[in-house]
Every structure is written in structure tokens, then in C-alpha cells.
Design a protein around this motif. Sequence first.
Motif, mmCIF file in Angstrom:
data_model
loop_
_atom_site.group_PDB
_atom_site.id
_atom_site.type_symbol
_atom_site.label_atom_id
_atom_site.label_comp_id
_atom_site.label_asym_id
_atom_site.label_seq_id
_atom_site.Cartn_x
_atom_site.Cartn_y
_atom_site.Cartn_z
ATOM 1 N N HIS A 1 0.798 -1.211 0.000
ATOM 2 C CA HIS A 1 0.000 0.000 0.000
ATOM 3 C C HIS A 1 0.827 1.255 0.000
ATOM 4 N N HIS A 2 1.708 1.349 0.922
ATOM 5 C CA HIS A 2 2.490 2.571 0.951
ATOM 6 C C HIS A 2 3.963 2.242 1.060
ATOM 7 N N ALA A 3 4.239 0.983 0.856
ATOM 8 C CA ALA A 3 5.612 0.559 1.093
ATOM 9 C C ALA A 3 6.580 1.279 0.172
ATOM 10 N N ILE A 4 6.079 1.638 -1.011
ATOM 11 C CA ILE A 4 6.982 2.296 -1.937
ATOM 12 C C ILE A 4 7.382 3.673 -1.432
ATOM 13 N N ASP A 5 6.651 4.190 -0.490
ATOM 14 C CA ASP A 5 6.973 5.524 0.002
ATOM 15 C C ASP A 5 7.924 5.490 1.184
ATOM 16 N N THR A 6 8.432 4.339 1.498
ATOM 17 C CA THR A 6 9.162 4.275 2.756
ATOM 18 C C THR A 6 10.544 4.869 2.656
ATOM 19 N N GLY A 7 11.203 4.598 1.575
ATOM 20 C CA GLY A 7 12.563 5.076 1.501
ATOM 21 C C GLY A 7 13.498 4.284 2.388
ATOM 22 N N THR A 8 13.061 3.098 2.821
ATOM 23 C CA THR A 8 13.965 2.272 3.614
ATOM 24 C C THR A 8 15.175 1.901 2.757
ATOM 25 N N PRO A 9 16.358 2.199 3.218
ATOM 26 C CA PRO A 9 17.519 1.835 2.423
ATOM 27 C C PRO A 9 17.532 0.330 2.181
ATOM 28 N N LYS A 10 17.829 -0.012 0.958
ATOM 29 C CA LYS A 10 17.733 -1.409 0.552
ATOM 30 C C LYS A 10 18.644 -2.303 1.394
ATOM 31 N N GLU A 11 19.791 -1.753 1.747
ATOM 32 C CA GLU A 11 20.755 -2.577 2.469
ATOM 33 C C GLU A 11 20.261 -2.932 3.872
ATOM 34 N N LEU A 12 19.348 -2.121 4.375
ATOM 35 C CA LEU A 12 18.817 -2.436 5.697
ATOM 36 C C LEU A 12 17.560 -3.299 5.620
ATOM 37 N N ASP A 13 17.095 -3.462 4.416
ATOM 38 C CA ASP A 13 15.828 -4.138 4.235
ATOM 39 C C ASP A 13 16.092 -5.623 4.006
ATOM 40 N N ASN A 14 15.942 -6.416 5.017
ATOM 41 C CA ASN A 14 16.287 -7.823 4.868
ATOM 42 C C ASN A 14 15.105 -8.683 4.499
ATOM 43 N N THR A 15 14.085 -8.046 3.921
ATOM 44 C CA THR A 15 12.915 -8.838 3.570
ATOM 45 C C THR A 15 13.211 -9.843 2.468
ATOM 46 N N ASN B 1 13.109 -1.334 10.877
ATOM 47 C CA ASN B 1 11.926 -0.593 10.445
ATOM 48 C C ASN B 1 11.509 0.442 11.475
ATOM 49 N N ARG B 2 11.681 0.114 12.740
ATOM 50 C CA ARG B 2 11.369 1.114 13.756
ATOM 51 C C ARG B 2 12.226 2.357 13.587
ATOM 52 N N MET B 3 13.479 2.110 13.237
ATOM 53 C CA MET B 3 14.406 3.246 13.182
ATOM 54 C C MET B 3 14.267 4.035 11.892
ATOM 55 N N VAL B 4 14.200 3.321 10.782
ATOM 56 C CA VAL B 4 14.242 4.029 9.509
ATOM 57 C C VAL B 4 13.012 3.800 8.655
ATOM 58 N N GLY B 5 12.027 3.109 9.187
ATOM 59 C CA GLY B 5 10.809 2.874 8.415
ATOM 60 C C GLY B 5 9.963 4.139 8.371
ATOM 61 N N PRO B 6 8.780 3.996 7.826
ATOM 62 C CA PRO B 6 7.931 5.180 7.676
ATOM 63 C C PRO B 6 7.554 5.817 9.012
ATOM 64 N N TYR B 7 7.575 5.037 10.062
ATOM 65 C CA TYR B 7 7.256 5.616 11.369
ATOM 66 C C TYR B 7 8.531 5.920 12.157
ATOM 67 N N TYR C 1 5.411 -10.203 9.027
ATOM 68 C CA TYR C 1 6.128 -11.283 8.346
ATOM 69 C C TYR C 1 6.088 -11.197 6.826
ATOM 70 N N LEU C 2 4.906 -10.928 6.291
ATOM 71 C CA LEU C 2 4.755 -11.008 4.845
ATOM 72 C C LEU C 2 4.780 -9.628 4.217
ATOM 73 N N PRO C 3 5.809 -9.313 3.470
ATOM 74 C CA PRO C 3 5.866 -7.974 2.878
ATOM 75 C C PRO C 3 4.627 -7.648 2.045
ATOM 76 N N ALA C 4 4.018 -8.658 1.462
ATOM 77 C CA ALA C 4 2.844 -8.382 0.638
ATOM 78 C C ALA C 4 1.673 -7.896 1.480
ATOM 79 N N ALA C 5 1.726 -8.164 2.765
ATOM 80 C CA ALA C 5 0.585 -7.800 3.605
ATOM 81 C C ALA C 5 0.872 -6.543 4.428
ATOM 82 N N TRP C 6 1.921 -5.869 4.083
ATOM 83 C CA TRP C 6 2.235 -4.683 4.879
ATOM 84 C C TRP C 6 1.257 -3.563 4.588
ATOM 85 N N GLY C 7 1.133 -2.685 5.559
ATOM 86 C CA GLY C 7 0.234 -1.557 5.368
ATOM 87 C C GLY C 7 0.637 -0.402 6.253
ATOM 88 N N MET C 8 -0.174 0.609 6.227
ATOM 89 C CA MET C 8 0.094 1.780 7.061
ATOM 90 C C MET C 8 -1.144 2.045 7.904
#
Lengths: 1195, 520
Positions: A824-838, B372-378, B435-442
Motif C-alpha cells: 500500500h504505501h511501502a513504496i513511500d518508505t525510503g527504507t535503504p535497501k541494504e537495511l531491508d532484509n525482507t 523498520n522502527r528506526m528508519v521505516g515510515p514511522y 512477516y509477509l511484505p505483501a501484507a504490509w500496510g500503514m
Amino acid sequence: MQERKHQTSEDRGSKMEDRRAGTDEIQLTVKNGKISLDSLMGGATQASASAGGALHVPAKKPAQPSAPGSSGFVPLTSITHRPASTVNFDAIRERLAKMQGKQYWRSIEELADAPAFQEYVSREFPRQAPASWQALDRRDFLKLMGASLALAGLAGCAYQPAEQIIPYVEQPEQLIPGKPLFYASAMTLGGYAQGILTESQMGRPVKIEGNPDHPAVKGRTDVWMQATLYSLYDPDRSQNTLEQGVVSTWDSFVGMLTVPGDNGKSFLDTLHATGGAGLRILTETVTSPTLADQLTRLLAAFPAAKWHQYEPVNYDGARAGSRMAFGVDVDPIYHFDKAKRIVSLDSNFLLDLPGHVRYAADYISGRKVNKSSTEADLNRLYVVESTTTITGMMADHRLPMKASQVEGFARALAGQLGVAGVNGQTIPAAQSWLAPLVKDLQAHHGACLIVPGEFQPPIVHALAHAMNQALGAVGTTVDYVTPVAARPEEQTTSLSSLISDIKAGTVKTLLILGGNPVHNTPADLNLGDALVGAGGDPKKNPNRPLTIHLGTHYDETAALSDWHIPEAHTLEAWGDARAYDGTVSIIQPLVRPLYEEVRTPYEVLSAFLGEGSRPSYDIVRGYWESRHSPAPANAPLAAQQAAASAFDKYWQKVLHDGVMPNTAARPATVTVKANFAAAAAPVPAADNGWEVVFRPDHGVWDGRYANNGWLQELPRPLTNVSWDGVAIISPASAEQIGVANEHLIEVAHNGKKVSAPVWIMPGQPDGSVTLQLGFGRTRAGKIGTDTGSYNAYQVRTSKAPWFDAIDKPATTGERYWLATTQHHHAIDTGTPKELDNTYERGLIQHTTITEFMKGHYGAEEGEEEKNPNLFPNEWPSDTQNPAPGEHIEPKHEGPNARLPITSAQVGGKDVRGNNEHSLAKYPEQVPLYGEYQWGMAIDIHSCIGCNACILGCQSENNIPVVGKTEVARGREMHWLRVDTYYQGSLENPATYFQPRPCMHCEKAPCELVCPVEATSHSAEGINEQTYNRCIGTKYCSNNCPYKVRRFNFLQYSDQETPQIKLMKNPDVTVRSRGVMEKCTYCIQRVSEARIQAEKEERPIRDGEIVTACAQACPTDAIVFGNINDPNSRVSKLKVQPHNYGMLTELNTKPRTTYLARVFNPNPDIPSEGAKEHKGAETAAPASSQNLDARRKEIG
Amino acid sequence: MAKKARAINASAQAASAGTLTAPGGTGIVPAPGHAAPPVPVGDEETFAIIEPGHTYGSISQKISEIILHGNLWTGWLVGLAMTVSLLLLMLTALSMVILQGVGMWGINIPVGWGFDIISFVWWIGIGHAGTLISAILLLFHQNWRTSINRFAEAMTIFAVMCAGMYPLLHLGRHQYAYWMFPVPNTMQLWPQFRSPLIWDVFAVSTYFTVSATFWYVGLIPDLATLRDRATNRFAKIIYGVFALGWRGSAKHWHRYTAIYLLLAAISTPLVLSVHSVISFDFSVGIVPGWHSTIFPPYFVAGAIFAGFAFVLILAIPMRALCNLRDVITMKHLENCGKVMLATGMVVFYGYLMELFMGYFSRNTYEQYMTTNRMVGPYGPSYWALFFCNGFAPQILWFRKMRTNIPCLFIVSLIVSVGMFLERFVIIVVSLHRDYLPAAWGMYYPTFWDWAQFIGSIGLFSTLFLLFVRVLPSISMAEVRELVHHEGHTAGAGEVAYEEAETSGDGQTTGSNLKPRPAQA
């Protein structure tokens, strides 16, 4: 389906000949609103004493006195059972304005039902015809629609539903309340039939499945087949014949045609006199033999008349291509199951071609993987494509390329394959591709298939035909047949001549049978513009013909027509149509028409043929009876009776099977003309420019399903956007324009422009903008009107209907919010890829066939290191595990029975071993007791991402539509979703589809946390949700690692609209506000099978229970069954080495498991990153797709 | 503040002039309402537990004066008007949610809990300070608690009331909330005792019951004092009814002391258990960011931390407005500051440990959650949390700042915001990407989320203002005891002993009895 016998409508009784006489039918007719609408319109309120003679209507105002003798109160005499009363239309009007409440409508219903009043209206109305053209504006139209809707709801608002009002004096044969009946029929998309099997509950169609006997579907479905049910019950469907926008009747229409006017000649008489000059008939693609026969007869009767066909998603390119290559019209029929090497030249054959359901099934059947599969067992798909399609995402090798360059590629390939007369061009982008591709194809001579893009120009089709011939494909992987369409023609040319005739003023009568050409004709040949005329006022357009429109909705075309006749839905009318291969299906109604006024094209043409109001049944059956070796008229009576009886039997069988035997199109023997390619000069491919590509939307198609809530809300394949059309561009293009997702860009073409919201898709060719047709409807209904961000038809021209060069789109600087069901809004996160271990989550596993054969089944090397089991060895290992390969019969084995799959071993290796990094640490599985333990295996190798399962589930399980706002908030209710994951480069990633229903975990985290035990485990392993126990804490959803639970945050389920109520599946509870719901493995189907099995004192057979998603799936990607039975299909899938569970390290022990995707890449082609599998990687979540672009935007 | 309050203040100062020379005084205390008691109040703040110079009479006089003889102060009315407006806002929001459904809020899938549960945990946490002060500190003989325990307990009760509203309100089907209680019913279904939500039901309802009982029992002697001192007949009857016939006999005192201690002993484990149970709501779940063994102690510390901050937020204006600087002294404020500092450090440790464990666990999901807590949208909410709860309280290491009232007040406000953020981070930020990136939301709170939360502050404030107006916000009986105790230590006790007072109606009241000996 084995147990579900399907019947014909005729089985139910013999009175279906006249659909209005079918008294044994359950009365489902929602009351027609025409009568009370009259009162609304004010057109019919001036009563006269002679009007009906029984019911008196007082004058509306003293200033408008009614006819003499009508003043004062005249007691009712003819209706003795009603109290003498009068009707005050002013009061009705007033109350209608405030319409609400049950009692109010009940009183109107009584009024509306008064026979005397009906007679009064039907007699009176023709004289009340409005004098002049009246265009309804949108407001009035909506008022009208609202009122008609409300009136339509009369039956529902009464205390008893309409279907129960007529008691079963005699119960119809075969109809047992609670037992569904299945009827074979067909529906059409773009004119081509797809066989359906409709589940009917108490006379209501409630679910659509594919007809297993139908060649185009083979028992499977697509989204449009599933969603046609919603279209039937669409409350906004047109319900009344309208003349100049004012309520009229079918009889009035027929009267208009046949009743002599002042000059003593009727309309038809005049038409006959001129040989039909000025009569034009505009249809969509016609494959119906009956309709074609009628049209032929009509054209014979009116030699000066013309018939035009136009469909916005037409196959003109293919048509012209076959003429170019062969000199004659033929249709190619592909056999993907026989092809070992397939090349798609910009074809989306999995979704856009007629017969796509069959093609998808065939294609996947040619590449199913099991543990003993070798490279030779898998076909290989190469796709060159100009936009992102699901076909491209299924490819082993995919090459994104602008649409205009595909021709160059085709020429290059044809040249290298030795097609005579073709100069091989050099395609820089494909250099590394061509040689290995040619080698591969030539190595598989006779088992190759080149599929030209359905929206590519004729030369590409011609080249493909030539290549297929050169590769020996003709007769094996492709057959040519005589065209299925009744009159094959290039539709754009046909439309063009019609429009120019209208503009020239030579068209006097325009009969539009179906379709919505005012909306969907190209900008330069727009029917609406032609009807409105240069002055901008249709009333003053001297060239405007008398326009008669037959359509399901009061749409853009209806609004510009003089007459609008409501069209019957395919589930409530008789008809026939041919499938992609020519096979004829008889369309039989499942329900009496919901609205009395609806008509079919057959009936309209019949009226024009001077046959009066002949019912469709007579027309269709009559046509086929005349074709079925009828006895000559002078034959003895006995011979005639024998012929009739033989036909009866034949007809019964045709209706029962849903297909007419031996009606497939005749094979055509054709050879490619020498030097065919000379006619078309090579088009210099503009490499640097921008181009726009138009594609049908995979929800609303060309706009016809705009008012279909299921399809509007359906997340579109790949984008997962619902409710809107988007402008698809590549990440690099986005960067170039300087936009991110949801930014509006202006696409200008042919002097017009549209503003479309950007959706950045990895894999889209750079410099290409894809627009979807079908959005931006201005008159579609409550759901479709003004839904969707833009109307692509505004910039689509007849000369370049599918792609054209444009200037670089400019950003408007505005933003348009889109509702998506994923990231939904994940594209707006700007999480640096290197920190994103998904990337490390192992949700998608894939490999190549060569690796697979070596024993690498898709799990990442060292994944166990990275992602260790979160709950290390809790239990001592179980020493009583059976030996490798040994199966324990689970049945009646008592508590020590073990699920064989947990201990079975394959090839000396733990079945889960290599890819099941965590469960291997649980030596002891939870033993499964009892006879049945349900489970599911989903093969992501087979999933093409078409989303049919989503709608199958939605339809079966009464899942509500929530609307764009709620979807944007993350509250969509789909129990099943198809997640999209990308891997590899932004330019050309590998894409994976993963259907995600409830996993039915053995150790379900949701069950533990429910405070009221509303969710619990059944003895057969299903994680059950007890709706009426749920209090809605949402804790279960929070604790579900798969996030498959859906919550009714508001009252989503429509429990008011009567039509929507009829649509509900009676086997499934309709959930109310505040209740959690989720996938139940279609427990109603499980129960049904169990009851049946218990009655027959036998175990439930494997395959007897098919969940709605599995049933809808065209590629058999979803398999459900008893995992306690080692011989069940699902068990056999679960012991495959590439079977894996999602997030099993959480020890949830999911019962839904996945099978890894297996690519079959050409080793000679340099990898695009994605399919370079050395132990393979796991896929990145789609959410990270636009991070780069986004980061740039953020700065 | 109101004129009346200033008048009291002025008269108190005037009266204090005459008694400065003789602390404890020998003169007869003026009849109530005639003149202010000789309360020594200077401009300087004191670090004594209670300002020297108070007698039993002056205490009773001073505190009961606020209730019995204060008119409706303009300021109080203005305050009440404001809080009632907020209360109405809450009632509107509440009606909206009940009528339309919880969809009015911003919650969704995956974020099924939002401001509702955040507010629930926040309010419950605030409540904890009251119980800690009244029960644990009583058992530990922390005399300084005496001046602040009454209103802190009231704070507890009102906070629990605010909190208790949310679990009911957050249900999808409010009408079936009673299914969470083990009510015998025809469905023959009991709650599912494995669910932490059921533990919540028991924890919170027990907590409310015990706290309310404890508070009421503590009020009985004071209610009797008010009954005796009230001049309004209606007030006399009401106070009289609730005073349960308290006459201040030794037997009464004996039983009172026993039950009070007993209740304190019952309450004490609740301080630890209730918030531990609340934390189980999360730690039992498997959501990364929830599933953590550190939660119970860390939640309890956080609760006390938040509670003391709230005590300060209430005490600082109250002591100024009601002229209670001599009873709620700088000593109390400083002690609250110290407790905040200590518990704040525990909480901060919790944050750091979560961070550490996120990486140390080598669990992909935990690691991502932490990132995600540190650098995520929140991300900003996480850093704001660190500032509010981690860094801001560090200023309390300095005595100068700890005794600076504006500074204390601001730190307390920051901590309250920080505790809200903490729950936001734990609940929303953990849920929105699990857990599932496809199910993430805000999750975005809507107007109704805010209305419900701000409105609940209105409910709390309204209740608190009413409490201040009708009940002694400082325990007279206990402070008199404190005076006795302090008198002993300061050598003024015997003076207090000699003091006697007869109330208007001649009845013997608690206030003229000889103080019981300080608890050993």
C-alpha cells in the motif's frame, strides 16, 4: 464436479417455450418500475375518463383539468377486492422524493400492481409520447435510476421475498430446496463463447463454474466468467424500454415499427419500400449462428441496409495478417500443450486472446513439474513484449521491447528462421537472444509455436504464420480454421464507413445491438460525436439517425439514442454463440428475467423482420431445428413427428452438455504466400521516442464491466491496483519524467490528452506508457460512473488503436490516490535497501529444471544459517518414524497413525530437507488422527496470476465489495489474494505470483488468542471461524503471521439491495459488521460432500471436494484434498521435493503449502539475472520495486 | 485562579504571621470559616514532608475548607467547562463508533489495533503510580506518600475507568462484550482462558475493584470529618452516609488500620501483575516486536514511570491552585522526579535491550522490525520516543532541575507523550510490517481516533475536577498523623497533642481525637 450433474432448463419442465408463461418457474421477477415511474415522470398523470375505465386519477392541478367526465371521485367497480380509493399522484411524487421505509413502499406496490392501472398505462402511454427530443441530464437520470431501483426493490421490501410469494402448489421436478442444480450454458466475451456451468439454488444462479465439456474452458474459468453473476444482479441494470429517455414499453416499440402511421404506412413498410436504405445495424463481434442467420435474412429483406461490427478490443490485426499471409481469412487455433518451444511476439495469450482459459491450461500442462521431471518434460516460453503482462511474467526468457520494435524483432527472427523474402533486421537489444533462440527453435522442429501479439500490426501476424510454417508447426501446434466470427471483417474499417455515412446524413435508422459505442469508439471515429453533430446539440443535428439501442445499462450510448431497450443478461435469456474454436453452445436461461422488459438481440431483429414479438427461445430453437435435418414440409405426419422427436432428444443433449457436438470450425488448408512480406515495408523502429500502448483492462475489459463491483475491486494482475486505470511506465521513464507512483502525467495523442496516474512497473520497456481501456465511464451506474482516473478512448485513434508514438508525457504536478491491495504505501518508505532484509524471508522459492534435477529445489543455500528455526528442538526425536518410503495407512490406525508425508523420504533425502529448513528440526510432527485431514497445495510454478481464484472465492463465499476508499485503507475483504513478488533488475525482473489463502495452521497463532473461542481447530484440521461467536477483538488478525484474516470494519455486506440479496450463496453465512472472517477451505463444500458420502456409506473420494479457488483456477495450480490419504492428489503434491511451507520456522505447521517455481531457461542465453539459479535466490518483495525511484524523488 | 483561592492564601499568610514565633501554636484554633488557620507559608519551597507549623486543626481546616467553604471558583468552572466539552467530544466519538462500527477509526489489516489499545495501555499505565504510592510506599513506610496518595489513587481509579472503556469499545460487536466474562449462559460456552485478553479482563476488573475499595476505605475518616464540618445539611447527609457511621473510636481506628494495611497488601502485587498481564497481550503474540520476554518488567516500569509523570502533571497545578504548597512540598515533587528517573532508566534499558536483542537474536523478522522502527515510515516516532523517554528524563539527575517546578512539569509532559509513543511504536509499528511484505500496510489515525483519545482526557479531567471539588484531595487523617509524626521528630508533637477542637455541632469527630501513634 464429478458429482454435480448439470441439467438443462428444459429438464425443469416443458413450459419454457414461452418464458413469460413459465408458471412452474420460481417467480423471481423484481417488480418492474415502469408504472410508478410514469407517475414520477409526470408524463402519464393526465388521466382521462376512458383510461382504463376503472381507476380514476384526479387532476394534478386545477389549472390542468383532465378530460371531461373525469372530475370527482368515481368508485372503483372492477376491482372489487380493493377498497375504493383514489390515487393522488402529487402525494406519491412527494413521497417518492423522500423515499424510505417499508410500509410506504408496500402501499405503492399495491398501487403498482393494480391491473386496471397497468392497463391504463399501457393503453395511455403511446399517446403521451413526448413531442421532442429530451436529453436527460445526469441528475435527472440518476433520479430516474434511483426511483427505478427503489421500485425494483419493491419485492425485497415486502415482508416476504418475491420468490416465496408463489407457493409450490406442485413442486417443480428436481427442485429440492437446499440442493443446488447445475446448468450448462455459455457467456461471451468479445463475442466468443465460454462454457459455464451455473449453480442454481432455488431458481437463483449463485455461482458460475466452467463447463468441463466446453473446449474453450475445460471446466475452468476466468475473472469475467466469475463476475458475470454480479452483472446479472447489478441493481443498476436497465429495466425499462425508454423512448427519448421517457419510460415506454417493448410493445410500444414494436408498435412503432409495425403500426401504420398517418400516411397509412408503418415504419417497416416505409423501410421495405426503400429497400432498407438508411438502415444501419451496429453490433459487436457476432459469432451467434442464429443472430447471423437473422442478420442475413434482414439484409436480404432490406438490400440497401448495412451491418457493421465494432468491438473496441478487436482482432483486426490478426484478421489482416491472415489475409496478408494466406490471402484468405482464417483463425489460428493454438495447441500449447503440444508445443515444446513457444515464442510470444507481444501476445498476452494467457488473458487477452479468445480461448485464453484453454490456452492457459494447455500452456501449464506442458510444463508441470514433479520429482522425476527432466528438462525434456518442460516447455520453454520466450516472450517479447511491449508492456508487462502475466504471459511475460510466466516466461523463461522475457525481453521488454517497445511495441513498435516487435515487428523488427519478428522480421529478424523470421529472417534467421529462413522465411523467404524477409530481410533480417538488426535488433541491438535482442542480439544476444536471437541466435540461441533460433537454434533452440530449429532443434525442436515441429514442436515450436510462434504466437503473434493480438494487438500487433498485420505484418507481425503474417510473419508468425510464415515462421510457424517454416518450423513445421502447422498441423501440430497450430491449426488454421475458417473464421469463427459470423462475418469476419476489419471492424475499424467497418466502423469508419458507418461514421462517415452518419456524418454524410445517409443513415436514417441506426440499430445498435449491444455494446456501448458512444463510449468506446476511437476519438477520431467517435459515434457520440457523429450523433451529437457539429453543433454540439444532438437535437439540432440534421444528420442524426433514429437511433435504437439495445443495452444492459442506460449508458452513454443509450443516453444519445431515441429508443433504449434493456438487454437481457446472458443468464436470463436464450441464445447461442461459438467458442474460439467454433464450437456452438446454446445459452440457456437460469432464471426468468429479473425485469420484464428486457429483450435479446434476437427479439429486436425479429421485430425488424416483421415477426412481431417472437420469444428468443422460439427463434433460437427454431433456427437449430431448421438446421437439424427437418423433415420436408410435404413429408407424412409421422415422419415430421419423428424428426421433431429426434430433434427434441438432440436439443436436450445439447442443452445438457452445454456444447453442440461437431460444430468446431472447419480446418482450413492454407499456405503462406510467397513474398507476402513485400507488401508491408519495414517500419523504421523509433528507438528514442515515446510511445503509448493501449490494453484492455483486466477487470472492466473494454468498459463493459465498469459497473461490476467485483471486477472493479479486483486487484489487477501485477499492479494490484483496484478501481482505477493507471499509466504504466518503467522506473527509468519515471525518473526521466520526474514522477513517482500516483503522480498524474499527461498523455497527449492526436491532439487530445488525458491525465493518468503513474504506476511504475519494473519490466515495462523504457519510454512506453501503457493505458488501460474501459475507465472513465460517465454513465455506467452507481459503481462505474466516474470511476477510474481517465478514459483512454479519448486519445485512442482508429489508425493506431493499440500503440502509437507520442511526445514525452509531462507531469501535471498533481497527485491522484490509488487503492492497491499490496504494498500500500511501502513504496513511500525510503527504507535503504541494504537495511531491508525482507529478501531473506524465503517466501518464494524457485529454481531451474537443471538445478532441480540435481536436487536443488529452490531453497536458498545457507538459508538455514540466515534464518534459523525460531523454536529449536522442543521435542525428542521420534524413533518410531516409518522407514524411508514406507507409508502407514492412516485410516483407523488409532492415535499412532502418522501423516505419511511428514516422514516419507524421497531419493534418500528428507522430503522437506533441502528447502524445508525449519520443519526438519521438528522430528515429530503432530500426528493427524481420523479419516480426513484437509490440506491444500498451491503450485506457484503453475500460477499465472490471472486472479480467477479471487473472484471464484468472492462469489462462492459472499464476500462483499468495500469500495475504493476502504481498499485504500487496507480493508479489502478478499479471502484469497495473489501476491506479486519481483526479483532481479528493475528493467526486467522475474515475477512470481503467490496465491495466499488461509494456511490453516496446525498450530494456529490465531486460535490461541481469541478470548471467546470464535476461531478453533476442527477435528479435520480446518481452522474454523465461528462468525456468530466472534466479538471482533481483531487479536487473531494481529497474531496471524500470514495476515489472511479479514475484518468487517463497517457494514460492508449489502443486506438491503434486493438484487444483491438474491446473489448470495445460501450455503454461506453473510457476515455482519464487527466480525472477523477468512478462508474456510470452502467448508460448505466439504460438508456437502461429507453428507453425500455418509448417505452413500462410502468415504469421500479424492477430488470430490473442490474449493472455489481450485475450481476457478485455469491451470490447476491449487489442489485441495485429504492429506491423510497418501494417494490423494494433494498428498502426492506435498511429497514433491519442491514442496515448501511459508514461514514454517514459526512452527505454525501450515496445511497450505507451496510448490516452488521451476524455470526452464535456455543455457545459451545470457541470464537476465532472475533465472540465474545457482541454488537460487529468494524473491524480493514487490514493495521494494520502486525504492530507487522513490529515493530519487525524496532526494 | 479564583478570587476565593487568593483570599484563602492571603488570610493564611496573614494568620501565619502570628504563629511564626511559636510553631505549633498554643492558641485556640478559630472556628472553621471564621479565619484561616495559622499556616506558615513562605515564598520559599520547603523540602520537608510537610511544612512545619501545621496542627491537626490546621490540616483539617485547610483541606476541608477547599471543599466545604469554597464557592464555585470561576477557574474551576472554566476548567470544568473545558473538560466537559472534551467529554462531550468523547461521547460523540463513542456514539459514532458504536453506531457505525470500529471502521470509523484508522485501523485496518494488518494494523488491527490502533489508538484504542494504545490509549488503553497508556491509561492503565498511568493508573499504576497511584497504587504504587498508596500501597507499596505505605508498606515501605515512605511517609512522604501521605500527602499525595489520595489524589494519586483517585487518578488511578479515573485512569482505569478511561482505560476500561477501550477494550469494550474496540470490539467489533460491542453488544457481546459480556462474552468475555465467565457468565453462565445458555450457550454453555466459557471464555477461552488461553487468551491474554481474558487475563486482561480479570486483571483490569480486579485492579479497579481493589483500587476503588482501597480508596474508599481510606476516605472514610475524612468523610466523617467532612460530615462533621459541613454546614450544608445536604452535604452532611451525603458525607454522613458514606462515612458509614465513623465516630473515630479506637475500635474504628483499629479495624480501619487493619483493613487499610490488608488492602495495601492486596494492592501491592496488583501493581506488578496488572501491567505484566497487559504486556502479555503483546508478548504472547508472535508478532516481531511483541514476542519478547522483557515485556512484563519493562511494562511495569513504564507504567510507574508514566504514572509518576502524571502525578506531577496533576500535583503541580493543584498545589498552586489550591494553595497546598505546604502539604505537597518540594520534597514530594523531588521524590516523584527521582522515581521517574529510576523507572525511566529501566524503560530506557528495555529499549536498548530490544535493540540489542533485535540484532543478537539473528532472527530475520526481529532484525527487520528493529530496522523498520528506526528508519521505516514511522521512524520519527521511534526517535521521538527515545528523546521523550530516554533522554529527556536524564535531566532529573540534576537536583537543581529536579527541584525546578517548570522543568519537572515539562519533563512530565514529555514523558507522558513519550509513553504514548512507546505504545504506538510497540503496537502500530510492529504490526504494520510483520512477516509477509505483501501484507504490509500503514495506519493513520482518523479524526475519530483523536476525538476518542482526547475525549478520554476530558473524561479523566472532568472526573478529577469533580473529585477535587467534593472530596478531600489530600488525606486529612493521614496528614494529621504525619503532623504528629513530624511533630515527634521536630519536637512539636506534644503541642499537637494538647490541641483539641470541638466542631460546630459539638460532636466528637476524628479531627479532635488524639492522633494515634505513628505506625511502628
